[in-house]
Scaffold this motif. Structure first.
Motif, PDB file in Angstrom:
ATOM      1  N   SER A 198      -7.955  -2.111   5.154  1.00  0.00           N
ATOM      2  CA  SER A 198      -6.755  -1.545   4.564  1.00  0.00           C
ATOM      3  C   SER A 198      -7.091  -1.031   3.173  1.00  0.00           C
ATOM      4  O   SER A 198      -7.575  -1.767   2.328  1.00  0.00           O
ATOM      5  N   PRO A 199      -6.826   0.261   2.919  1.00  0.00           N
ATOM      6  CA  PRO A 199      -6.358   1.254   3.884  1.00  0.00           C
ATOM      7  C   PRO A 199      -7.506   1.765   4.763  1.00  0.00           C
ATOM      8  O   PRO A 199      -8.667   1.663   4.376  1.00  0.00           O
TER       9      PRO A 199
ATOM     10  N   SER B  57       4.185  -3.428   3.731  1.00  0.00           N
ATOM     11  CA  SER B  57       4.639  -2.149   4.284  1.00  0.00           C
ATOM     12  C   SER B  57       5.825  -2.350   5.221  1.00  0.00           C
ATOM     13  O   SER B  57       6.770  -1.557   5.228  1.00  0.00           O
TER      14      SER B  57
ATOM     15  N   GLU C 211      -0.952  -6.683   3.278  1.00  0.00           N
ATOM     16  CA  GLU C 211      -0.468  -5.325   3.037  1.00  0.00           C
ATOM     17  C   GLU C 211       0.393  -4.838   4.196  1.00  0.00           C
ATOM     18  O   GLU C 211       1.323  -4.049   4.003  1.00  0.00           O
TER      19      GLU C 211
ATOM     20  N   SER D 215       0.119   4.756   1.942  1.00  0.00           N
ATOM     21  CA  SER D 215       0.301   4.702   3.388  1.00  0.00           C
ATOM     22  C   SER D 215       1.760   4.461   3.756  1.00  0.00           C
ATOM     23  O   SER D 215       2.300   5.076   4.687  1.00  0.00           O
TER      24      SER D 215
ATOM     25  N   TRP E 247      -5.271  -3.657  10.194  1.00  0.00           N
ATOM     26  CA  TRP E 247      -4.880  -3.528   8.797  1.00  0.00           C
ATOM     27  C   TRP E 247      -4.861  -4.912   8.157  1.00  0.00           C
ATOM     28  O   TRP E 247      -4.700  -5.926   8.832  1.00  0.00           O
TER      29      TRP E 247
ATOM     30  N   ASN F  15       0.865  -1.175   0.000  1.00  0.00           N
ATOM     31  CA  ASN F  15       0.000   0.000   0.000  1.00  0.00           C
ATOM     32  C   ASN F  15       0.906   1.231   0.000  1.00  0.00           C
ATOM     33  O   ASN F  15       1.241   1.777   1.046  1.00  0.00           O
TER      34      ASN F  15
END
Length: 270
Positions: free
Chosen positions: A159-160, A215, A211, A79, A207, A76
């Motif tokens: 998410s998000p 991240s 993802e 973010s 979340w 993502n």
């Protein structure tokens, strides 16, 4: 302070520890948490050298993991970008703070992070397993129309995040910078990888798991780079990094992370 040379077998143990951590990172997303506790048991390696050298090794596995997740589209980026901004300065400050924290306190903080991270990740896994078992009871009696109508309400992970904490809002961006700062400072201070600190936070905030992993892999790179630069250029850090030690860790950590990821994809749920 010049870092003393290490025996060959110490470097070998460091590389093997990196292998074990890499397999764990590839399979479950968290593995760097084991490296520093093992290193500080070896002769000639104090806690601060173990932390600084391990942070250097994360640069390579972070780059590899980021590329792998980017190719699958599981990052993502909106973010993650804001979390990276927060992690850069915080990781630099974390390495600077490392000089002024007694080794006994560092060990307490390190083991505290280990307990917190393990508790959150295991708790998340258990709750998911319990829910899946509950959903499986009488599943054959659910009609297709009923099942499709239930799907929107069964989604646990978000998410998000939306609403006030959307990445398009000032509050949403500020919260991501703050999350990145916590991950960066905690990682640089304890020598744990970005996922060890970040994953429990993102999972606690519900979340999406995949993802979150993406991240966390990306966040390793700015955290490790900022911490390494700080440990090299700041006179207060007294060059804690042992580059030969860090290179041996990376030599085991990076390829085994890909091996772990391959093994994880080969394991089919029953």
């Amino acid at each position: 302070m010049m870092v003393a040379s290490l025996d060959w077998w110490v470097l070998l143990v460091a590389a093997l520890t990196g292998c074990c951590a890499g397999v764990l990172i590839g399979t479950v997303g968290v593995g760097g948490i084991i490296i520093v506790p093992v290193l500080i048991q070896l002769p000639g390696i104090n806690t601060k050298t173990a932390i600084a050298s391990t942070m250097f090794s994360y640069v390579f596995v972070g780059i590899g993991g980021s590329i792998a997740f980017a190719r699958t589209g599981l990052i993502n980026w909106p973010s993650t970008k804001w979390m990276c901004f927060g992690s850069l300065v915080a990781a630099f400050l974390g390495s600077f703070t490392l000089t002024y924290v007694p080794e006994d306190v560092l060990k307490i903080v390190l083991y505290g992070f280990m307990l917190f991270s393990s508790t959150v990740v295991v708790g998340k896994s258990l709750s998911k397993e319990i829910k899946e078992e509950g959903d499986g009871v009488g599943a054959g009696e659910i009609q297709e129309g009923q099942q499709s109508s239930m799907e929107p309400n069964e989604k646990e992970n978000i998410s998000p995040p939306r609403g006030r904490f959307s990445v398009e809002t000032f509050l949403g961006r500020l919260s991501r910078v703050a999350i990145g700062a916590v991950a960066g400072f905690g990682s640089a201070l304890t020598g744990t990888s970005g996922p060890v600190v970040l994953l429990p936070i993102l999972l606690f905030l519900r979340w999406d798991v995949k993802e979150s992993l993406g991240s966390a892999q990306v966040l390793q790179v700015p955290i490790a780079l900022a911490a390494t630069v700080a440990n090299v250029v700041l006179p207060e850090t007294e060059s804690y990094i042992h580059f030969e030690l860090g290179g041996c860790i990376a030599a085991g950590l990076t390829p085994c992370a890909f091996i772990g990821a391959y093994l994880a994809h080969q394991i089919k749920p029953q």
